[in-house]
Design a protein around this motif. Sequence first.
Motif, PDB file in Angstrom:
ATOM      1  N   THR A   6       4.186  -4.708  -2.940  1.00  0.00           N
ATOM      2  CA  THR A   6       5.461  -4.487  -3.605  1.00  0.00           C
ATOM      3  C   THR A   6       6.607  -4.852  -2.669  1.00  0.00           C
ATOM      4  N   THR A   7       7.615  -5.489  -3.220  1.00  0.00           N
ATOM      5  CA  THR A   7       8.760  -5.880  -2.402  1.00  0.00           C
ATOM      6  C   THR A   7       9.619  -4.668  -2.106  1.00  0.00           C
TER       7      THR A   7
ATOM      8  N   SER B  20      -0.037  -9.082  -2.736  1.00  0.00           N
ATOM      9  CA  SER B  20       0.731  -8.618  -3.881  1.00  0.00           C
ATOM     10  C   SER B  20       1.556  -7.392  -3.528  1.00  0.00           C
TER      11      SER B  20
ATOM     12  N   ARG C 102      -6.058 -10.029  -0.860  1.00  0.00           N
ATOM     13  CA  ARG C 102      -5.336 -10.182  -2.119  1.00  0.00           C
ATOM     14  C   ARG C 102      -4.415  -8.993  -2.355  1.00  0.00           C
TER      15      ARG C 102
ATOM     16  N   ILE D 251       3.618   1.834  -2.224  1.00  0.00           N
ATOM     17  CA  ILE D 251       3.713   1.903  -3.684  1.00  0.00           C
ATOM     18  C   ILE D 251       2.523   1.187  -4.309  1.00  0.00           C
ATOM     19  N   ASP D 252       1.969   0.243  -3.575  1.00  0.00           N
ATOM     20  CA  ASP D 252       0.839  -0.495  -4.129  1.00  0.00           C
ATOM     21  C   ASP D 252      -0.393   0.389  -4.256  1.00  0.00           C
ATOM     22  N   TRP D 253      -0.980   0.355  -5.405  1.00  0.00           N
ATOM     23  CA  TRP D 253      -2.158   1.170  -5.716  1.00  0.00           C
ATOM     24  C   TRP D 253      -3.287   0.886  -4.724  1.00  0.00           C
TER      25      TRP D 253
END
Lengths: 214, 190
Positions: free
Chosen positions: B18-19, B16, B12, B38-40
């Motif tokens: 980041t683009t 999600s 998951r 960038i995604d946590w």
Amino acid sequence: MPVPATLEFFIDPGRCIGCQACIQACTECDSHKGQSMIQLDYVDRAHSTQTVPVVCMHCDSPTCAEVCPADAIKRTEDGVVQTARKPRCIAYSNCVLACPFGVPKMQTRMNLMMKCDMCYDRTSVGLKPWCASVCPSQALAFGTREEMARLRPQATPVNTFQFGAQTIRTRVNMMVPREAAVEVVDVTAAMHEPTIGHAILDDVFAEDPDGGDL
Amino acid sequence: MIQKQRGGGDARALDSATTPPDGRPMAEQPKWRRDFPIDWAQDEYVSRRELVKFMVLTSAAFTAGQFWILFESVFRRPAAAAPGVAIATVDELPIGGAKTFTYPEGSTPRLLVRTGAASFVAYDQQCTHLLCPVVPAVELGRLHCPCHNGWFDLETGRPVAGPPQRPLPRVLLDVRGGSVFATGVEESTT
């Protein structure tokens, strides 16, 4: 716990009455350390009372995070771009300069960039952000798409913004008139238009529409 | 990191992602972008296997270190005594006089002090606090480090005042035939 994907943020500047309730409520959020992260912009202050609330749009490709030299800005899996992480933020202010919407603010007293995180402590448990819960005219609204379609039949949400050649998709929606049938909010297109009631152009190289010398 | 996650990580979190600004998939992005996501979830991501591996290897390193200490303390032979080296003649120094020398060759400066008619002491000249050279204060029965006012006992080399906590390394001496020989160095940490 992530913010449920069905719950979305909707901004309708046309409904804003400039009461500043959102600004006050924003300071109450537990994760905001008493700082307000909403700005209330006046569109044309000399001639109009119209205001526009500015909250973070939570971009799919957050420019603030892209330009951060300290890798401090992170986006959680639900698409919410969080405030800079305190152990990493070096108060370099690149994000403040880079954000096309002008959202991040440098808190120089804390040497920390703080920005709207959609009240993550509230939205992640299914509550509305503070601003959306207090907004009397629901210019800032938080809910499902179906709810908005039912309550505002004349408006439609748009979450794509055009800044020149840069297209930005956001998690936060801007409400536009349904009859306008636009899919993109072209932000920079309006920059060359004369502002309402002003004889001064924003673009100094443009011709004066009245034909006189500026 | 992302490739690793694909194996058994949280799917998951990947979905999600980041683009990137150019819109191409993450696999085609430069390495720095994959290294600094960038995604946590990806930024924080430590798989259970990685954590267990880290814990096991760290514990193993500590255990091996303990065995190494045990091995050293049981099997280590004392270093072969360096041959005696003549460093001074008895007549060369008056009582209370001092001179520096190196022993073994190339060592830090050592300090030889004549404390009596036939008694000599020698220590490393570097103060055990911050390596300033100590100077003899024979009339006080001490060695003095002027940098931070540290004092050592002249007879034993132990610190008696000031910041130093450890005694000066002692050079073992042998006086025979009108000459002073250095025969060894006694390092002590207490």
